[in-house]
Motif scaffolding. Sequence first.
Motif, PDB file in Angstrom:
ATOM      1  N   SER A 205       0.817  -1.221   0.000  1.00 27.90           N
ATOM      2  CA  SER A 205       0.000   0.000   0.000  1.00 27.90           C
ATOM      3  C   SER A 205       0.845   1.262   0.000  1.00 27.90           C
ATOM      4  O   SER A 205       0.361   2.341  -0.349  1.00 27.90           O
ATOM      5  N   GLN A 206       2.128   1.139   0.385  1.00 26.38           N
ATOM      6  CA  GLN A 206       2.999   2.313   0.438  1.00 26.38           C
ATOM      7  C   GLN A 206       3.874   2.458  -0.802  1.00 26.38           C
ATOM      8  O   GLN A 206       4.534   3.490  -0.978  1.00 26.38           O
ATOM      9  N   ALA A 210       5.190   6.155  -2.179  1.00 25.49           N
ATOM     10  CA  ALA A 210       6.623   6.422  -2.013  1.00 25.49           C
ATOM     11  C   ALA A 210       7.285   6.671  -3.362  1.00 25.49           C
ATOM     12  O   ALA A 210       8.147   7.539  -3.496  1.00 25.49           O
ATOM     13  N   ASP A 222       3.832  -3.526  -6.913  1.00 20.36           N
ATOM     14  CA  ASP A 222       3.088  -3.506  -5.652  1.00 20.36           C
ATOM     15  C   ASP A 222       2.221  -4.744  -5.468  1.00 20.36           C
ATOM     16  O   ASP A 222       1.222  -4.707  -4.749  1.00 20.36           O
ATOM     17  N   ARG A 248       8.111   6.043   6.452  1.00 19.43           N
ATOM     18  CA  ARG A 248       7.503   4.814   5.932  1.00 19.43           C
ATOM     19  C   ARG A 248       8.172   3.574   6.521  1.00 19.43           C
ATOM     20  O   ARG A 248       9.323   3.618   6.943  1.00 19.43           O
TER      21      ARG A 248
END
Length: 382
Positions: A205-206, A210, A222, A248
């Motif tokens: 999800s990051q 990012a 992802d 993060r």
Amino acid sequence: MSHAIRRAGEPVLDGTTVTALRSALAATADEVVRAIIDEVPPYANALSGRMGATIRRAVRTALGHYLDLAGGNATAGDAGDAAYELGRGEVRDGRSMDALLSAYRVGARVAWRCLAAGAVPAGLPAAEVAKFAELTFAYIDELSAASAAGHADELAARGRAHERHLEHLARDLLADASPDVLLDSVQRAGWQPPVSLTAVLLPASQARPAYRALDPSTLVLDDLPDATGVLLVPDADRPHLLRQLADRTAVVGPARPWARASASYARAVRAWSLSSDSAGIRDTEDHLPELVLSADMDAFADLRNRALAPLRTVPAATARRLEETLRAWLLHQGRRDEVAAALFVHPQTVRYRMSQLRELFPDLASPDRILELTLAVGLRAG
């Protein structure tokens, strides 16, 4: 579609006027093309040679269709389809929609001037001139809108295709594909290989949030196992990269030559699996001893079993305290006060425990034994 264009079958021009205007169609098309060349720089070269002839025919066809429409003998559909394909073609030729819209504006102005100049002498009543003008500019608006849709759709399709090629390249890199396969993927993706790539592992999800803050040449996936994502960052300034990821959950692998990005990724994966707490940045460069000792956990377990076998002769609680003391003693090179401070015990307690350890390990001063024990207790007992 606009009201003016929908009125198929309602002629604005009579047959005599349409015939008179059609006779001047070629001259009007040429004047439109010349005006576009003069006033819209991106088309200065595109409208020369064979391409110029093709576009002149296209302009002539569009004007002819318009006259059919004005005479009540056509609808705007076919012209809209052609304009849609024109918009797509502009993307393939590397031109922006702004350039095409400018060409439409110039073309509309010139075409209207030429057509109006021919319509009035041909007997078009003054009262009908306004309707003629409305139809002319509504027609151009419809063509512009159709071209804009084609341009946007082609850009979107190309963007999706480009993204798929980049993702395919990233997967090839993580799979440690052969040089030939990698070069083919690079060419398909239109990606300029950097000197090095640094793998960053983080929750799926990051990954894309990012990615948006990093070098645009960064590769991103992802959808990896365990809900993780990866960024492959080109020629990263490591301190800067760590600062960018400060908020993060991430594991940053080592920089490796771009074609060996799989090695950076593999180390990041191992560091991720070793991390006892998932919060914060984990720079693999700061954890090399743990990574080395955990490279072969089966061998490490065998080493511990052999090296620490004497501790199995005492009660489990005592063995745990002695192992903790041994680890501190080895790491602090036998400095009793430092060992006591690290263990939060009295120096005399350290002295007593070390006496026990020397009884269990008679060869504790042996360099070979020290090396083996240091490795055996290098990772804290789980």
